[in-house]
Write a protein that holds these residues in place. Sequence first.
Motif, PDB file in Angstrom:
ATOM      1  N   ARG A  49       0.837  -1.221   0.000  1.00 50.68           N
ATOM      2  CA  ARG A  49       0.000   0.000   0.000  1.00 50.68           C
ATOM      3  C   ARG A  49       0.863   1.258   0.000  1.00 50.68           C
ATOM      4  NH1 ARG A  49      -4.072  -1.977   4.721  1.00 50.68           N
ATOM      5  NH2 ARG A  49      -5.431  -3.287   3.479  1.00 50.68           N
ATOM      6  N   ARG A  50       1.891   1.255   0.848  1.00 52.24           N
ATOM      7  CA  ARG A  50       2.743   2.446   0.914  1.00 52.24           C
ATOM      8  C   ARG A  50       3.514   2.635  -0.387  1.00 52.24           C
ATOM      9  NH1 ARG A  50       3.940   5.576   5.229  1.00 52.24           N
ATOM     10  NH2 ARG A  50       1.707   5.662   5.261  1.00 52.24           N
ATOM     11  N   TYR A  51       3.979   1.499  -0.967  1.00 55.24           N
ATOM     12  CA  TYR A  51       4.711   1.538  -2.245  1.00 55.24           C
ATOM     13  C   TYR A  51       3.819   2.158  -3.325  1.00 55.24           C
ATOM     14  CZ  TYR A  51       7.082  -0.240  -6.407  1.00 55.24           C
ATOM     15  OH  TYR A  51       7.704  -0.347  -7.623  1.00 55.24           O
ATOM     16  N   ASP A  52       2.571   1.681  -3.404  1.00 52.99           N
ATOM     17  CA  ASP A  52       1.627   2.181  -4.420  1.00 52.99           C
ATOM     18  C   ASP A  52       1.349   3.663  -4.198  1.00 52.99           C
ATOM     19  OD1 ASP A  52       1.496  -0.354  -5.444  1.00 52.99           O
ATOM     20  OD2 ASP A  52      -0.428  -0.860  -4.508  1.00 52.99           O
ATOM     21  N   GLU A  53       1.229   4.048  -2.928  1.00 50.84           N
ATOM     22  CA  GLU A  53       0.928   5.450  -2.609  1.00 50.84           C
ATOM     23  C   GLU A  53       2.075   6.349  -3.090  1.00 50.84           C
ATOM     24  OE1 GLU A  53       0.338   6.067   1.624  1.00 50.84           O
ATOM     25  OE2 GLU A  53       0.570   8.229   1.342  1.00 50.84           O
ATOM     26  N   LEU A  54       3.321   5.922  -2.789  1.00 43.24           N
ATOM     27  CA  LEU A  54       4.483   6.713  -3.200  1.00 43.24           C
ATOM     28  C   LEU A  54       4.564   6.787  -4.721  1.00 43.24           C
ATOM     29  CD1 LEU A  54       7.089   5.412  -0.588  1.00 43.24           C
ATOM     30  CD2 LEU A  54       6.336   7.784  -0.818  1.00 43.24           C
ATOM     31  N   LEU A  55       4.323   5.640  -5.356  1.00 38.47           N
ATOM     32  CA  LEU A  55       4.400   5.571  -6.821  1.00 38.47           C
ATOM     33  C   LEU A  55       3.374   6.506  -7.456  1.00 38.47           C
ATOM     34  CD1 LEU A  55       6.100   3.930  -8.803  1.00 38.47           C
ATOM     35  CD2 LEU A  55       4.189   2.318  -9.001  1.00 38.47           C
ATOM     36  N   SER A  56       2.169   6.520  -6.872  1.00 43.11           N
ATOM     37  CA  SER A  56       1.112   7.369  -7.439  1.00 43.11           C
ATOM     38  C   SER A  56       1.486   8.848  -7.325  1.00 43.11           C
ATOM     39  CB  SER A  56      -0.225   7.100  -6.752  1.00 43.11           C
ATOM     40  OG  SER A  56      -0.203   7.667  -5.464  1.00 43.11           O
ATOM     41  N   LYS A  57       2.430   9.148  -6.429  1.00 43.99           N
ATOM     42  CA  LYS A  57       2.871  10.546  -6.308  1.00 43.99           C
ATOM     43  C   LYS A  57       4.178  10.770  -7.061  1.00 43.99           C
ATOM     44  CE  LYS A  57       0.664  11.127  -1.901  1.00 43.99           C
ATOM     45  NZ  LYS A  57       0.827  10.791  -0.505  1.00 43.99           N
ATOM     46  N   GLY A  58       4.548   9.782  -7.867  1.00 44.54           N
ATOM     47  CA  GLY A  58       5.750   9.905  -8.674  1.00 44.54           C
ATOM     48  C   GLY A  58       7.034   9.682  -7.880  1.00 44.54           C
ATOM     49  N   GLN A  59       6.914   9.115  -6.675  1.00 47.27           N
ATOM     50  CA  GLN A  59       8.113   8.863  -5.868  1.00 47.27           C
ATOM     51  C   GLN A  59       8.424   7.366  -5.909  1.00 47.27           C
ATOM     52  OE1 GLN A  59       7.634  10.534  -1.887  1.00 47.27           O
ATOM     53  NE2 GLN A  59       6.575  12.302  -2.680  1.00 47.27           N
ATOM     54  N   GLU A  60       9.120   6.932  -6.981  1.00 49.58           N
ATOM     55  CA  GLU A  60       9.408   5.508  -7.092  1.00 49.58           C
ATOM     56  C   GLU A  60      10.476   5.125  -6.071  1.00 49.58           C
ATOM     57  OE1 GLU A  60       9.852   4.043 -11.021  1.00 49.58           O
ATOM     58  OE2 GLU A  60       9.940   1.965 -10.298  1.00 49.58           O
ATOM     59  N   THR A  61      10.174   4.149  -5.230  1.00 52.09           N
ATOM     60  CA  THR A  61      11.061   3.775  -4.116  1.00 52.09           C
ATOM     61  C   THR A  61      11.174   2.257  -4.096  1.00 52.09           C
ATOM     62  OG1 THR A  61       9.926   5.561  -2.933  1.00 52.09           O
ATOM     63  CG2 THR A  61      11.431   4.202  -1.644  1.00 52.09           C
ATOM     64  N   PRO A  62      12.391   1.701  -3.956  1.00 48.34           N
ATOM     65  CA  PRO A  62      12.487   0.235  -3.929  1.00 48.34           C
ATOM     66  C   PRO A  62      11.636  -0.355  -2.800  1.00 48.34           C
ATOM     67  CG  PRO A  62      14.657   1.257  -4.046  1.00 48.34           C
ATOM     68  CD  PRO A  62      13.680   2.362  -3.838  1.00 48.34           C
ATOM     69  N   MET A  63      10.961  -1.464  -3.114  1.00 51.30           N
ATOM     70  CA  MET A  63      10.084  -2.102  -2.134  1.00 51.30           C
ATOM     71  C   MET A  63      10.846  -2.440  -0.837  1.00 51.30           C
ATOM     72  SD  MET A  63       7.212  -3.162  -1.288  1.00 51.30           S
ATOM     73  CE  MET A  63       5.937  -3.828  -2.307  1.00 51.30           C
ATOM     74  N   ALA A  64      12.109  -2.847  -0.983  1.00 45.41           N
ATOM     75  CA  ALA A  64      12.887  -3.209   0.209  1.00 45.41           C
ATOM     76  C   ALA A  64      13.038  -2.010   1.146  1.00 45.41           C
ATOM     77  CB  ALA A  64      14.262  -3.734  -0.208  1.00 45.41           C
ATOM     78  N   ASP A  65      13.193  -0.815   0.565  1.00 49.57           N
ATOM     79  CA  ASP A  65      13.332   0.400   1.387  1.00 49.57           C
ATOM     80  C   ASP A  65      12.020   0.725   2.096  1.00 49.57           C
ATOM     81  OD1 ASP A  65      15.765   0.473   0.199  1.00 49.57           O
ATOM     82  OD2 ASP A  65      15.558   2.458  -0.721  1.00 49.57           O
ATOM     83  N   VAL A  66      10.927   0.529   1.356  1.00 53.10           N
ATOM     84  CA  VAL A  66       9.608   0.819   1.940  1.00 53.10           C
ATOM     85  C   VAL A  66       9.379  -0.108   3.132  1.00 53.10           C
ATOM     86  CG1 VAL A  66       7.110   0.811   1.505  1.00 53.10           C
ATOM     87  CG2 VAL A  66       8.672   1.625  -0.262  1.00 53.10           C
ATOM     88  N   MET A  67       9.654  -1.405   2.929  1.00 50.30           N
ATOM     89  CA  MET A  67       9.453  -2.400   3.999  1.00 50.30           C
ATOM     90  C   MET A  67      10.353  -2.089   5.195  1.00 50.30           C
ATOM     91  SD  MET A  67       7.822  -5.136   4.902  1.00 50.30           S
ATOM     92  CE  MET A  67       7.345  -6.517   3.880  1.00 50.30           C
ATOM     93  N   ALA A  68      11.623  -1.752   4.918  1.00 50.28           N
ATOM     94  CA  ALA A  68      12.566  -1.465   6.011  1.00 50.28           C
ATOM     95  C   ALA A  68      12.093  -0.258   6.814  1.00 50.28           C
ATOM     96  CB  ALA A  68      13.963  -1.222   5.444  1.00 50.28           C
ATOM     97  N   ASN A  69      11.596   0.764   6.107  1.00 54.51           N
ATOM     98  CA  ASN A  69      11.109   1.970   6.791  1.00 54.51           C
ATOM     99  C   ASN A  69       9.899   1.654   7.675  1.00 54.51           C
ATOM    100  OD1 ASN A  69       8.934   4.479   6.329  1.00 54.51           O
ATOM    101  ND2 ASN A  69      10.926   5.057   7.143  1.00 54.51           N
TER     102      ASN A  69
END
Length: 239
Positions: free
Chosen positions: A166-186
């Motif tokens: 969910r957080r990954y999709d939210e960031l992506l929808s705002k144009g902030q592509e972030t590796p899934m591993a970073d999202v999970m770690a955060n």
Amino acid sequence: MTKETMNKVPDIIIAIDGYSATGKSTLAKLIAKEFGFTYLDSGAMYRAVTLFAMEQGFVPKGEGKIDEKALQDALDKGFDISFGEGNKAFTGDRCIESEIRSMEVSSHVSPVAALPFVRAFVDDKLHAWGRRGRVVMDGRDIGTAVFPEAQLKLFVTASDEVRAQRRYDELLSKGQETPMADVMANLKERDYIDSHRETNPLRQAADAFVLDNSDMNLHEELVWVKGLVMGLFRIYEGV
Ligand code: DC
């Protein structure tokens, strides 16, 4: 919900707590709309203070200690946070909604939110809002510390995988592509800090209703909450 039924919902505070990225705010906003309540996002306030601390240079860019004294002095002088159209966060007339949702702010917010004077600063503002009544507030300690007297408390949870997606999709929808591993770690790091800090850690209130929404859509969540509110306050709709 009809206007008539909406008006039967008493003047209560609904406290929604839970882990990061469980969709608390989305649900809280929907509930507020459904019942004609005011929505207040306490996490946005901690994020706004964090952005301010970063921009003032009180939070180091990499590793290092927060300059607590400087941050406390600055907050004592006053720092304005408000919410405008669509619940967008503002400081003065500057909209900071997208900055406060960035990964950079996410990665610094938990240590800032653990500082007792920051919590006191935010709590003051939350109490002022709560006194107005008919409020839905979401966060980590709303039902346990900010409004222990809230008439309805929800504790929202979901699996780590669902939350990270969910957080990954939210960031992506705002144009902030972030590796899934970073999202999970955060997420994991914030869960740990938020639930282990000394001042008002994230905990489930003894009288909270637990909602695990891993396999639920928003509509199902809203139906569940509406049923709870109608049952608790003996409100009957359409009969
Ligand atoms: O809900 P959120 O992810 O936007 O919240 C951001 C951070 O703010 C979260 O990691 C911990 C902190 N927070 C808190 O300590 N207490 C609250 N009531 C709300 C948020």
